[in-house]
Design an enzyme around this catalytic site. Structure first.
Site, mmCIF file in Angstrom:
data_model
loop_
_atom_site.group_PDB
_atom_site.id
_atom_site.type_symbol
_atom_site.label_atom_id
_atom_site.label_comp_id
_atom_site.label_asym_id
_atom_site.label_seq_id
_atom_site.Cartn_x
_atom_site.Cartn_y
_atom_site.Cartn_z
ATOM 1 N N LYS A 39 3.333 -3.736 -0.449
ATOM 2 C CA LYS A 39 2.022 -3.383 0.088
ATOM 3 C C LYS A 39 1.204 -4.618 0.469
ATOM 4 O O LYS A 39 0.476 -4.595 1.449
ATOM 5 C CB LYS A 39 1.234 -2.540 -0.912
ATOM 6 C CG LYS A 39 0.802 -3.287 -2.152
ATOM 7 C CD LYS A 39 -0.095 -2.452 -3.024
ATOM 8 C CE LYS A 39 -0.538 -3.257 -4.233
ATOM 9 N NZ LYS A 39 -1.290 -4.462 -3.867
ATOM 10 N N THR A 40 1.313 -5.705 -0.313
ATOM 11 C CA THR A 40 0.551 -6.912 0.018
ATOM 12 C C THR A 40 0.995 -7.470 1.361
ATOM 13 O O THR A 40 0.176 -7.885 2.185
ATOM 14 C CB THR A 40 0.724 -7.968 -1.084
ATOM 15 O OG1 THR A 40 0.309 -7.421 -2.334
ATOM 16 C CG2 THR A 40 -0.118 -9.198 -0.784
ATOM 17 N N ASP A 218 -7.503 -3.018 -0.463
ATOM 18 C CA ASP A 218 -6.261 -3.075 -1.232
ATOM 19 C C ASP A 218 -6.499 -2.455 -2.611
ATOM 20 O O ASP A 218 -7.627 -2.415 -3.108
ATOM 21 C CB ASP A 218 -5.824 -4.537 -1.364
ATOM 22 C CG ASP A 218 -4.408 -4.667 -1.889
ATOM 23 O OD1 ASP A 218 -3.648 -3.681 -1.844
ATOM 24 O OD2 ASP A 218 -4.042 -5.774 -2.345
ATOM 25 N N GLU A 219 -5.429 -1.967 -3.251
ATOM 26 C CA GLU A 219 -5.504 -1.382 -4.599
ATOM 27 C C GLU A 219 -6.586 -0.298 -4.658
ATOM 28 O O GLU A 219 -7.371 -0.233 -5.618
ATOM 29 C CB GLU A 219 -5.782 -2.473 -5.644
ATOM 30 C CG GLU A 219 -4.731 -3.578 -5.696
ATOM 31 C CD GLU A 219 -3.436 -3.146 -6.363
ATOM 32 O OE1 GLU A 219 -3.282 -1.946 -6.647
ATOM 33 O OE2 GLU A 219 -2.569 -4.014 -6.565
ATOM 34 N N GLN A 249 -0.307 4.789 -9.685
ATOM 35 C CA GLN A 249 -0.618 3.593 -10.468
ATOM 36 C C GLN A 249 -2.104 3.484 -10.788
ATOM 37 O O GLN A 249 -2.600 2.388 -11.057
ATOM 38 C CB GLN A 249 -0.140 2.336 -9.734
ATOM 39 C CG GLN A 249 1.370 2.247 -9.584
ATOM 40 C CD GLN A 249 1.825 0.910 -9.057
ATOM 41 O OE1 GLN A 249 1.782 -0.107 -9.753
ATOM 42 N NE2 GLN A 249 2.272 0.888 -7.820
ATOM 43 N N ARG A 592 8.001 -2.065 -13.806
ATOM 44 C CA ARG A 592 7.936 -3.533 -13.916
ATOM 45 C C ARG A 592 9.338 -4.115 -14.043
ATOM 46 O O ARG A 592 9.524 -5.321 -13.853
ATOM 47 C CB ARG A 592 7.126 -3.968 -15.155
ATOM 48 C CG ARG A 592 5.685 -3.509 -15.226
ATOM 49 C CD ARG A 592 4.931 -3.788 -13.974
ATOM 50 N NE ARG A 592 4.900 -2.602 -13.125
ATOM 51 C CZ ARG A 592 4.479 -2.607 -11.867
ATOM 52 N NH1 ARG A 592 4.073 -3.714 -11.300
ATOM 53 N NH2 ARG A 592 4.474 -1.491 -11.163
#
Length: 739
Positions: A39-40, A218-219, A249, A592
């Site tokens: 996504k970044t 973002d986020e 998330q 993770r």
């Protein structure tokens, strides 16, 4: 969308979904970006595409995220991709709010040098307003006010959502009035005050609508209500708006994050296009299968299914253990199998669970680092120096004034300080003006102390423009007496407070001098709460970390511990909404892992000093049994449990034992024999008897008791270690102490 030979280079390394997201223009865009889906990369490439292909002025692009680290990374990578990328406005929500208020401080009713209060400062301000209240109440009030601001609620609004008692409104009004008198803001104000400014000031609103042609967030799953409202006010009908996030998330509701922001984005912005990023570049397929089956149980999600090209990899392993001590031994055994300790992360639900791991790793000589301890800028000696710097930046800063006027002790008690503050408010003066002149009611000793303090601050203020910021910070620490004070503390308590002050001086070295550099330095400190406290930690060290703190991280090998109902999920009076967030937290923890995943569940764990039996986590029952390898290898303390019964519904853990902690716990390895019989294998293990354990060696039984249907023994070993065992499950060999 087919790739074209004329595509710019930065589009060629994107997958099909990423390209659709980057090149979309027009309707509002929601990018549902699964864990590890890049996504970044997408949001940075979109900034480049808007500049290079749509011809947007970089200064007309606003991109907001939630950490200074992420914002810095986005800025540097955007600059590498396209000319002018560094000119885009890329900030955190709070940094953007501070920037907006500083450039419109008069319209917002703030002084140019306002400072930003953190949580401790808010509590201190409340203490000055309610000196007879205990700290617990003040802390609760400060948190309630902060939560109200997360919902964009002022003191005159209906506060039932954050304060069912009805007591907060008056306290909030008094706090808000004093904050405005002082001329400072807290973290909630960095969103609330810009929101109010856009709503109330047509000139400011028009200027910002004209400036920003594209807004990217973002986020977005971590945004709160106030941030959503600020975003809505910033965006005009002509503004292109794009948000990137993952509803699976959203794990920070306790901080005010509102998952409904992302779930209802398409309702607030009609015509929204949704692009799902489902290809995961981090984990193997077996790991993603475990995460996906659990989070799919949530009803509050928009839905997506992660997939990966990494089809092969070991199945995640589930170890059903007898005790937390066995859990620790299992982790040590796994770490010893590999050359690099730094490849392993041990995850837990609460910070308290780290204690056993810390002790064991230290005893085994295995390097480790703990993520989430007290941060550098939150340490007492650092905050003392910062308080003087903040008071110099804003002489009306009452919280900083109260912290340092009598530290080190100068002979000014609480009553004298209160008289100085009252004098400043009564005369409409700054606190520096008030403390620089005689104050009615002060003793001659207090007057002398007042004059000394005023002289120190005045002299330091004059020096601000004459030297580098690092030299100035060092001067502040020296001339205020704080260096000497904390050096004495170091000598008395064996601490390293003076070294921390020196490190603060180092931190100021990258900023320019003068008032502008000071304000910039202070703003960075308040906004960057995620700064590491110790940059010199061993890089090749096991990571001990709570599940919440793992967000955005990845590790080759992950061990998720404490998977018991009552611990994870927490249990108690949790609502369906709480349970869904806990399930999302499990999803975050699992994803993770890059290559290997281990899950552990303990039958017994100490709770309030007593050994308590726990059922396995219900999340384990939501994983099809064929997706997990049930551990059967023996390690110390009984080690991995033998594979237990399968659930009738295909889950990895039997259903009955999850609801009946005292019944047959079929998922945990058992020796043969009647559980309801007498002491069985433990009948010769009496107090004072010698025993041998494969890992601990020779020891003496110090205590023996019965817990439910099991015999428990406490053994003190020759190496100084003490441990509790259930002999039914743990091989303890009776030996003669004379051997």
């Amino acid at each position: 969308m087919a790739r074209s030979a004329s595509d710019p280079d930065y589009l060629t390394n994107l997958n099909e979904a990423q390209r659709r997201a980057v090149t979309h223009w027009g309707e509002p865009l929601l990018i549902l970006a699964g864990a590890g889906s890049g996504k970044t990369r997408v949001i940075i490439h979109k900034i480049a595409w808007l500049i290079a292909e749509r011809g947007l002025d970089p200064r007309s692009i606003l991109a907001v995220t939630f950490t200074n680290k992420a914002a810095g990374e986005m800025r540097s990578r955007a600059a590498e991709l396209v000319e002018g990328g560094s000119q885009a406005m890329i900030r955190t929500f709070h940094s953007f709010g501070a920037w907006m208020l500083r450039r419109n401080h008069e319209a917002a009713g703030l002084p140019a040098g306002f400072t930003i209060y953190d949580d401790d400062d808010s509590v201190s301000l409340l203490r000055s307003l309610y000196p007879d209240e205990h700290k617990g109440a003040l802390t609760r009030w400060a948190r309630a006010i902060g939560r109200a601001k997360d919902y964009a609620l002022g003191p005159d609004d209906n506060l039932d959502e954050v304060d069912p008692t009805g007591d907060l409104a008056e306290i909030y009004q008094v706090y808000d009035a004093r904050m405005r008198e002082i001329g400072n803001v807290d973290f909630g104000d960095l969103i609330m005050r810009p929101l109010q400014l856009l709503r109330d000031d047509e000139t400011v609103r028009r200027r910002f609508h004209q400036r920003y042609r594209a807004i990217l967030v973002d986020e977005y799953q971590d945004s709160n209500v106030a941030q959503f409202l600020l975003l809505s006010e910033l965006a005009s009908p002509e503004t292109f708006i794009c948000v990137v996030g993952d509803d699976d998330q959203s794990i920070y509701r306790f901080r005010g994050a509102e998952v409904r922001n992302i779930l209802t984005f398409h309702e607030h912005f009609p015509g929204t296009r949704i692009v799902r990023l489902e290809q995961n570049y981090r984990s193997t397929a077996p790991i993603l299968d475990v995460a996906g089956h659990v989070v799919a149980r949530n009803e509050g999600r928009l839905g997506k299914k992660l997939w990966t090209d990494r089809d092969h990899g070991p199945k995640p392993m589930l170890a059903l253990l007898q005790s937390a001590e066995d859990e620790v031994e299992l982790c040590l055994d796994l770490i010893r199998r590999y050359e690099r300790p730094g490849d392993t992360a041990i995850l837990y639900r609460t910070n308290a669970q780290s204690r056993l791991f810390e002790t064991a790793l230290m005893g085994a000589g295995i390097p480790y680092r703990i993520v989430g301890t007290v941060r550098f800028y939150e340490r007492e000696e650092v905050k003392d120096v910062l308080a003087i710097l903040r008071f110099i930046a804003n002489p009306r800063d009452e919280v900083s004034f109260r912290r340092i006027i009598n530290k080190p002790a100068r002979g000014l008690g609480a009553k004298s300080v209160g008289r100085i503050v009252h004098s400043a408010l009564e005369r409409g003066q700054s606190l520096l003006d008030a403390v620089s002149h005689d104050v009615a009611g002060l003793t001659s000793k207090a007057q002398a102390a007042r004059e000394t303090f005023a002289g120190i601050i005045s002299n330091l203020t004059e020096e601000l423009e004459r030297e580098s910021l690092a030299a100035f910070v060092d001067r502040v620490a020296e001339e205020s007496g704080l260096k000497r004070y904390h050096a004495e503390q170091d000598e008395y308590a064996g601490t390293q407070k003076l070294a921390n002050i020196d490190e603060l001086v180092n931190a100021a070295g990258i900023y320019g001098g003068g008032r502008h550099g000071l304000v910039e330095f202070l703003e960075m400190i308040e906004l960057d709460g995620a700064r590491e406290a110790d940059a010199a930690e061993d890089a090749d060290a096991v990571t001990l970390i709570t599940m919440h703190n793992t967000k955005g991280l990845e590790f080759p090998r992950v061990i998720i511990t404490g998977l018991e109902d009552g611990l994870f999920p927490r249990g108690g009076e949790e609502s369906a909404e709480d349970l869904e967030e806990e399930r999302r937290l499990f999803y975050v923890a699992v994803t993770r892992a890059q290559d290997e995943l281990y899950l552990t569940s303990c039958r017994y764990r100490r709770l309030y000093g007593r050994l308590t039996e726990f059922p396995p986590s219900r999340f384990l029952g939501e994983i099809p049994s064929e997706l997990l390898e049930l551990a059967s290898e023996s390690v110390s303390g009984g080690g991995f449990a033998a594979a237990g019964r399968d659930r009738g519904d295909g889950g990895a853990i039997g259903g009955s034992e999850m609801s009946d902690a005292g019944g047959d716990r079929g998922g945990y390895g058992e020796t043969s024999g009647d559980r309801d019989g007498d002491w069985g294998a433990a009948e010769d293990l009496t107090v004072g008897a010698g025993v041998f354990h494969d890992d601990y060696g020779v020891g003496v039984i110090q205590k023996r008791w019965r817990h439910g249907r099991n015999v428990m023994v406490r053994v003190r070993f020759e190496n100084g270690t003490s441990a509790t065992f259930i002999p039914r499950y743990t091989p303890l060999e009776r030996v003669s102490l004379g051997d």
